[in-house]
Write an enzyme that holds these catalytic residues in place. Structure first.
Site, PDB file in Angstrom:
ATOM      1  N   ASP A 263       0.849  -1.187   0.000  1.00  0.00           N
ATOM      2  CA  ASP A 263       0.000   0.000   0.000  1.00  0.00           C
ATOM      3  C   ASP A 263       0.885   1.238   0.000  1.00  0.00           C
ATOM      4  O   ASP A 263       1.871   1.307   0.753  1.00  0.00           O
ATOM      5  CB  ASP A 263      -0.910   0.000   1.234  1.00  0.00           C
ATOM      6  N   ASP A 280      -3.441   9.337 -11.214  1.00  0.00           N
ATOM      7  CA  ASP A 280      -3.450   8.202 -12.146  1.00  0.00           C
ATOM      8  C   ASP A 280      -2.086   8.019 -12.794  1.00  0.00           C
ATOM      9  O   ASP A 280      -1.615   6.879 -12.967  1.00  0.00           O
ATOM     10  CB  ASP A 280      -4.512   8.423 -13.225  1.00  0.00           C
ATOM     11  N   ASP A 306      -4.620   2.460  -4.354  1.00  0.00           N
ATOM     12  CA  ASP A 306      -3.154   2.491  -4.297  1.00  0.00           C
ATOM     13  C   ASP A 306      -2.602   1.227  -3.655  1.00  0.00           C
ATOM     14  O   ASP A 306      -1.541   1.244  -3.033  1.00  0.00           O
ATOM     15  CB  ASP A 306      -2.668   3.731  -3.545  1.00  0.00           C
TER      16      ASP A 306
END
Length: 658
Positions: A263, A280, A306
Site C-alpha cells: 500500500d 493516475d 493504491d
C-alpha cells in the site's frame, strides 16, 4: 443460359485462388480420385478382355498395358496423398493444377483407345464400347465434381467425340444413343455447375463460420484478458490475483511461495492536492516500476486504489525483491513539472508458515500490511507467530462481539474537559468500556478496531450514544457531551437518523452534543465526509476533528470542512515540556483561531503544559492533570466539589436557584 454456362470457363485461370476452397477441393479429391482411377482400370480391363479375340493385340494388350500402368501409379500417388492428411493451401493448389493438367491428356488417351476398338467385333462388342465410354465418363465427371475445370475437360474431351462417332454411323440405334448422350451431357453439366456452386457455398460458409468462431474466441480471450487486467497500470487485477492465489494453493499444494500486499504512503494527499489526473499517472508509473523491479519470478497485481499484490515462488529471494520494490517506490517521480515523493508499506505472508489456504494467506498478508503501516510506520512486515497471536486475539474479540449483548456489557465513563482560564468543567468526552463474560475486560483500542471491520461498530455507537444522552440529563445544562464517531458511522444515514431520534426523545439541546471524528476517518474520502459532517450539523450538533496532526490531512481541507472545534493530539502537548516545544502547538492554535475554530488540547498532565497552552491562546484542555475518566457518579461528585472550590460554582448554584 450461355452467360451462366460461360462462368466455368473462367475458372481455368483461377484454380486455387481461394485458399480455403482449394484445401477443401484437395481433401475431397484425395478421397475421390483413387475411385476414379479404380473405375478406369476395371471398366477398361473389361473392354480389353471382351475384344481380345476381335481386335489386334496392340489395342487389347500393348496400349492398355501402358494406360493401365500410368493409371495404377496415379492411383497409388493419390492414395499416398490421402494418408498425408490435410494439405496446406500451396500444396492444395499444386494438386488441383496437376490433376487439371493431367485430366485432359488421360481422357484423350482413353477415348482414343476406346474409339479405336469400336470398329472391331460384333454388335455386342460395339455396344460394350459405347456403354463403356458413356458410363465411365459420367463416373469420372462425378468423381471430379468438386473440381469443375477437370470435370469439364474430361466431358468435353470424351463425349463430343463419342457423339460424333455415333452420328457418323448413320444407324438409328447409334444416332439415338448419340442424341441421348448429348442430352445427358447437357443435364450433367448443369448438375455439375449447381453442385459445385453448392459445394463452394458450403466451403465459404464454413470458412466464414470458422473465421467468426476464431474472432469470437479472440474476443473472448480479449475480454478475459481485460477482465483480468487493470486498465490504468496494465498489471493483472484483483480478480486475477485471487484466481492465481487459489491456483497456487491448490495445484501447487505444499510448495513454498510468498504473498505480499503493498500500500502506498502519502498517496491520498497527492491525489487530493494535484487531482486524479496526476494521481493516475503516479499509479501508472508506480505499476511500471513494480513490474520492472519485481524480477522474473514475481507476479505483480493492482488490487485497487493504491494497493498492489505480489506472488513470488522464489521465497529465498523475496526479501531482496521487497527491498528493491520499496526503493523504486521511494525514488522521486516527476509528472510534468511536479516532483512527487511517496513511500510504501508491505505486508508479507509465507506459505505454508502463514497458512495453506488462499483466504488465510491473503488475510494474513493484509494484517501484516496493517501492522507495517499503522504500528511500524512503514516498511516491510512479515507475518509471524506474534502476529498470529494478535490475529487470534482479534478473532476471539470478533466472535465475542457477535455473541454479546452489547447494551448490557458496555459501560461508559467520562473524561472531563476543562476551561483553562477558569478551571470549570465545560464538557465531557464519553468513552466506552467493555467487560465481556468470555474475555473479561477488553481494551477499547482493541475491540473498536475489530468492531470497525464488522457491523458491530454500529451497535456499539448506538449503545454509547443512548447511554451518554441518558447520563447527560444528570449533568449541568452548560456542560457539553462529546461522542466519538467512527468512519463507518460517519457516512451512515441510519446512524444520523438514530442520533436525531435519540436527541428528540431525551429532549436535550442539540447544541450540547459534540461528535468527534478522527482526521484519518475524514480524509479517507474528504468530499463524502464533508457532506456527512454537514448533515450532522444540520440537526444542531457540533463537530470536532479529533487527533489533529497525526493523520495526513492538508490545512486547506481542514479549512473547507464543516468543523466547529479541533482537538490537538497529545503528542504535540507532550512536546511542550521540551526545548522550544511549544512552537508547533502555538502554530496549530493560531491556525485554528484564524479560521474560526476553537481548540481543545488532549493529554495535559503537568501544570507547565496547562500554563503554556493558556499563554498560547488555547481555551480548553483535558488530561490526567484534571481527572482520569470517571463514572457518572464520580463525575457528579467531582462537579459538586469543584462548585464549592471555585467562584463560578457559586454563580452556577445561584443560576440554578433562580
Amino acid at each position: 443460359m450461355l452467360l451462366r454456362a460461360s462462368r466455368p470457363f473462367r475458372w481455368f485461370a483461377g484454380i486455387g485462388d481461394d485458399p480455403a476452397l482449394a484445401v477443401s477441393q484437395a481433401v475431397n479429391l484425395q478421397r475421390q480420385v483413387p475411385l476414379l482411377y479404380g473405375l478406369l482400370l476395371i471398366n477398361s480391363l473389361a473392354v480389353a478382355i471382351t475384344h481380345r479375340h476381335q481386335a489386334p493385340a496392340v489395342l487389347t494388350i500393348s496400349v492398355p498395358a501402358v494406360l493401365f500402368a500410368i493409371t495404377f501409379f496415379r492411383m497409388i500417388h493419390w492414395l499416398r496423398q490421402a494418408r498425408k492428411g490435410v494439405p496446406t493451401a500451396e500444396q492444395a493448389r499444386r494438386q488441383l493444377r496437376a490433376i487439371t493438367a493431367v485430366s485432359g491428356p488421360v481422357a484423350l488417351a482413353y477415348v482414343g483407345w476406346s474409339l479405336a476398338l469400336a470398329p472391331y467385333g460384333g454388335p455386342f462388342e460395339q455396344a460394350h464400347v459405347g456403354l463403356y465410354i458413356s458410363t465411365t465418363v459420367i463416373g469420372c465427371i462425378f468423381c471430379l465434381i468438386v473440381l469443375p475445370q477437370a470435370a469439364l475437360l474430361v466431358a468435353l474431351t470424351v463425349l463430343p467425340a463419342f457423339i460424333i462417332m455415333c452420328l457418323a454411323r448413320q444407324q438409328l440405334i447409334f444416332v439415338t444413343i448419340g442424341i441421348n448422350v448429348a442430352l445427358v451431357l447437357a443435364v450433367l453439366l448443369r448438375v455439375l455447375f449447381n453442385s459445385f456452386a453448392h459445394f463452394e457455398g458450403q466451403v465459404r460458409a464454413g470458412t466464414l463460420l470458422t473465421a467468426q468462431h476464431a474472432e469470437l474466441q479472440r474476443l473472448n480471450e480479449e475480454n478475459r484478458r481485460l477482465a483480468l487486467t487493470d486498465a490504468l497500470t496494465g498489471l493483472a487485477n484483483r480478480r486475477r490475483f485471487h484466481a492465481d492465489l487459489e491456483a497456487w494453493t491448490t495445484t501447487h499444494a505444499g510448495m513454498p511461495f510468498a504473498v505480499g500486499v503493498l500500500d502506498l504512503d502519502r498517496f491520498k494527499p497527492i491525489n487530493d492536492t494535484y487531482g486524479h489526473h496526476v494521481g493516475d499517472r503516479l499509479l501508472a508509473e508506480i505499476g511500471a516500476r513494480l513490474r520492472h523491479a519485481a524480477g522474473p519470478s514475481a507476479q505483480v497485481y493492482r488490487l485497487g486504489g493504491d494497493e498492489f499484490g505480489l506472488i513470488d515462488p522464489d521465497v529465498s529471494g523475496f526479501t531482496r525483491t521487497c527491498e528493491r520494490l520499496l526503493q523504486q517506490i521511494r525514488a522521486p517521480l516527476q509528472v510534468g513539472e511536479i516532483v512527487l515523493h511517496v513511500g510504501a508499506s508491505l505486508g508479507v505472508a509465507h506459505c505454508p508458515q502463514a497458512g495453506t489456504g488462499a483466504d488465510d494467506l491473503f488475510d494474513r498478508a493484509d494484517y501484516a500490511l496493517y501492522h507495517a503501516k499503522h504500528v511500524e510506520g512503514g516498511g516491510v512486515c512479515v507475518f509471524s507467530a506474534a502476529l498470529e497471536t494478535a490475529v487470534r486475539a482479534d478473532r476471539a474479540i470478533e466472535v465475542a462481539l457477535q455473541g454479546s449483548t452489547l447494551e448490557d456489557e458496555l459501560t461508559i465513563v467520562f473524561q472531563p474537559i476543562i476551561e483553562l482560564a477558569s478551571g470549570r468543567l465545560s464538557a465531557v468526552e464519553v468513552l466506552v468500556r467493555w467487560t465481556s463474560p468470555v474475555l473479561g475486560e477488553v481494551s477499547a483500542a482493541d475491540f473498536i478496531a475489530v468492531a470497525e471491520r464488522s457491523t458491530a461498530i454500529h451497535s456499539i455507537t448506538r449503545a454509547v450514544i443512548r447511554k451518554g444522552l441518558k447520563a447527560a440529563l444528570h449533568l449541568p445544562d452548560d456542560v457539553a457531551v462529546s461522542f466519538n464517531i467512527s468512519a463507518c458511522d460517519l457516512t451512515s444515514a441510519t446512524t444520523l437518523a438514530f442520533i436525531r431520534r435519540e436527541i428528540e426523545r431525551t429532549g436535550i439541546d442539540p447544541g450540547r452534543i459534540w461528535l468527534e471524528v478522527t482526521e484519518t476517518a475524514v480524509m479517507a474520502n474528504a468530499e463524502t465526509a464533508a457532506q456527512a459532517l454537514q448533515a450532522f450539523r444540520d440537526i444542531g450538533v457540533h463537530v470536532a476533528l479529533d487527533d489533529f496532526g497525526t493523520g495526513y490531512s492538508s490545512l486547506g481541507y481542514v479549512q473547507r470542512l464543516p468543523l466547529d472545534k479541533v482537538k490537538i493530539d497529545r503528542s504535540f502537548v507532550a512536546g511542550l515540556d521540551g526545548t522550544d516545544g511549544d512552537t508547533i502547538a502555538r502554530a496549530v492554535i493560531t491556525f485554528c483561531h484564524t479560521i474560526g475554530l476553537s481548540c481543545v488540547a488532549e493529554g495535559v498532565e503537568t501544570p507547565s503544559q496547562w500554563r503554556m497552552l493558556q499563554e498560547a491562546g488555547c481555551k480548553h484542555a483535558q488530561g490526567y492533570l484534571f481527572s482520569k475518566p470517571l463514572t457518572l457518579d464520580a463525575l457528579l461528585a467531582l462537579c459538586t466539589e469543584w462548585e464549592r472550590q471555585r467562584p463560578w460554582g457559586a454563580r452556577q448554584r445561584q443560576r440554578g436557584a433562580a
